[in-house]
Enzyme design. Structure first.
Site, mmCIF file in Angstrom:
data_model
loop_
_atom_site.group_PDB
_atom_site.id
_atom_site.type_symbol
_atom_site.label_atom_id
_atom_site.label_comp_id
_atom_site.label_asym_id
_atom_site.label_seq_id
_atom_site.Cartn_x
_atom_site.Cartn_y
_atom_site.Cartn_z
ATOM 1 N N HIS A 94 75.573 77.805 24.592
ATOM 2 C CA HIS A 94 74.197 77.538 24.155
ATOM 3 C C HIS A 94 73.839 78.277 22.866
ATOM 4 O O HIS A 94 72.864 77.919 22.203
ATOM 5 C CB HIS A 94 73.197 77.863 25.272
ATOM 6 C CG HIS A 94 72.915 79.315 25.480
ATOM 7 N ND1 HIS A 94 73.477 80.058 26.498
ATOM 8 C CD2 HIS A 94 72.117 80.179 24.802
ATOM 9 C CE1 HIS A 94 73.034 81.301 26.444
ATOM 10 N NE2 HIS A 94 72.212 81.396 25.421
ATOM 11 N N ASP B 122 79.085 77.304 30.145
ATOM 12 C CA ASP B 122 78.325 77.911 29.050
ATOM 13 C C ASP B 122 79.188 78.865 28.228
ATOM 14 O O ASP B 122 78.733 79.923 27.807
ATOM 15 C CB ASP B 122 77.086 78.649 29.578
ATOM 16 C CG ASP B 122 76.098 78.973 28.451
ATOM 17 O OD1 ASP B 122 76.106 78.253 27.429
ATOM 18 O OD2 ASP B 122 75.343 79.947 28.587
ATOM 19 N N SER C 290 72.998 87.091 24.414
ATOM 20 C CA SER C 290 73.805 85.996 24.946
ATOM 21 C C SER C 290 75.146 85.905 24.226
ATOM 22 O O SER C 290 75.209 85.893 22.999
ATOM 23 C CB SER C 290 73.075 84.658 24.786
ATOM 24 O OG SER C 290 71.937 84.607 25.599
#
Length: 351
Positions: free
Chosen positions: A92, A122, A198
């Site tokens: 993402h 992901d 992230s």
């Protein structure tokens, strides 16, 4: 110690574990022992940061705009996992980006390109042409224990090389990826994360990557999640080799459906739930096998099926184009159908 371990710890020079004083009871828990414990804890964190920090990068994703300079879309984190310049991050973070750049801990900006992505977990791999980079090694996420030290390194809110610490608060969680698939064995921890973390690594006290940070719960404190290192280690070589993870598909849309108890008893089923086939793609393996809307799938190769996730688990490991057998209920009768899963072109939330 092998070459990888020597390279991994070359920033520190000593890979021996920190010796932490033991505390037998409250009577021996003195101010001096408190200081010793805190010093040992600090040394462990410092050692990890010195060894892993150089392998953590900032990932900048942008768009290529015709006739104009690329606009920055956002930033995340990543970790170099091979000296040839392979960088693991979240899908993402880089999805939809036309321009990618990574910035190393010393501020060097390097152009990067997408080597492969797997929305179902992901995870994504970037490649930069700069070689001989410091890199991190994977630990075994199956050997983790709740309560052990967890250290997150990343670039939250654009602040490079930020370190936060916590503990593993739960193992074996499950989360939905953005494409609807279930990601299993997720690590929950309390090392504070913010936007920008992230794709950065979660590491243990020996400097081994045990997870890739992926999700925070807004407005919650101390509830953060990481993709386990064993999942990353399984996905990584496939993304490097093929740019994707090859998974099989059947070509149906399905939903969980409870079964009447008399039907369960009459057919000798072991579960009272199945996957109802809602629709079938006629050109798919399911269409060629003769599946119909309304069929209730109860097993595949004698592995019980109670939800679409059960089909996903099976198809993730079953060889593509290898014949399998579906057990299903049609018109209140138990029948079997041979089926040959094909490679999924894109991950979907259906089977």
């Amino acid at each position: 110690m092998d070459k990888t371990e020597r390279t991994f710890f070359r920033q520190v020079g000593d890979s021996r574990p920190v010796s932490v004083p033991s505390v037998s009871d409250a009577s021996t828990y003195t101010g001096e022992s408190d200081a010793d414990l805190l010093d040992a804890y600090s040394r462990a964190v410092v050692r990890v940061v010195e060894s892993v920090g150089p392998a953590v990068v900032s990932v900048v994703a942008g768009k290529n705009l015709q006739g104009r300079r690329g606009e920055q879309m956002g930033t995340g984190s990543g970790v170099i996992v091979a000296p040839e310049g392979y960088i693991l991050t979240n899908n993402h973070v880089v999805q939809g980006a036309g321009r990618l750049e990574v910035r190393t801990a010393d501020g060097t900006a390097l152009p990067a390109r997408l080597a492969g992505a797997d929305p179902a977990t992901d995870l994504a791999v970037l490649r930069t042409d700069t070689g001989d980079l410091p890199y991190a090694s994977f630990g075994d996420s199956e050997a983790l224990s709740v309560g052990q030290l967890a250290i997150a390194i990343g670039n939250p809110l654009g602040f490079n090389s930020t370190v936060s610490t916590g503990v593993l608060s739960a193992l074996g969680r499950a989360l939905r990826s953005r494409d609807g698939r279930l990601i299993e064995n997720i690590i929950q921890h309390t090392a504070p994360l913010n936007p920008g973390n992230s794709g950065g690594p979660l590491v243990d006290s020996r400097g081994r990557v045990i997870g890739i940070n992926t999700v925070i719960i807004p407005m919650a404190q101390g509830i953060c999640f990481s993709i386990p290192s064993n999942t990353a280690a399984w996905v990584l070589p496939q993304l490097v080799a093929d740019g994707r993870v090859r998974r099989g598909y059947l070509g149906i849309a399905g939903q969980s459906q409870p079964l009447p108890q008399p039907l369960v008893a009459a057919l000798g089923l072991t579960a009272n739930q199945a996957v109802e086939v809602v629709s079938v793609n006629r050109a798919s393996p399911a269409g060629r096998a003769g599946l119909r809307p309304g069929d209730l799938i109860v097993a595949i190769n004698e592995t019980g099926v109670t939800c679409v996730d059960d089909l996903h688990r099976f198809l993730a490991v079953w060889p593509i184009a290898e014949p399998a057998t579906l057990t299903l209920i049609r018109d209140r009768r138990r029948i079997t159908l041979p089926i040959i899963p094909a490679e999924a072109v894109a991950c979907t939330a259906a089977g």
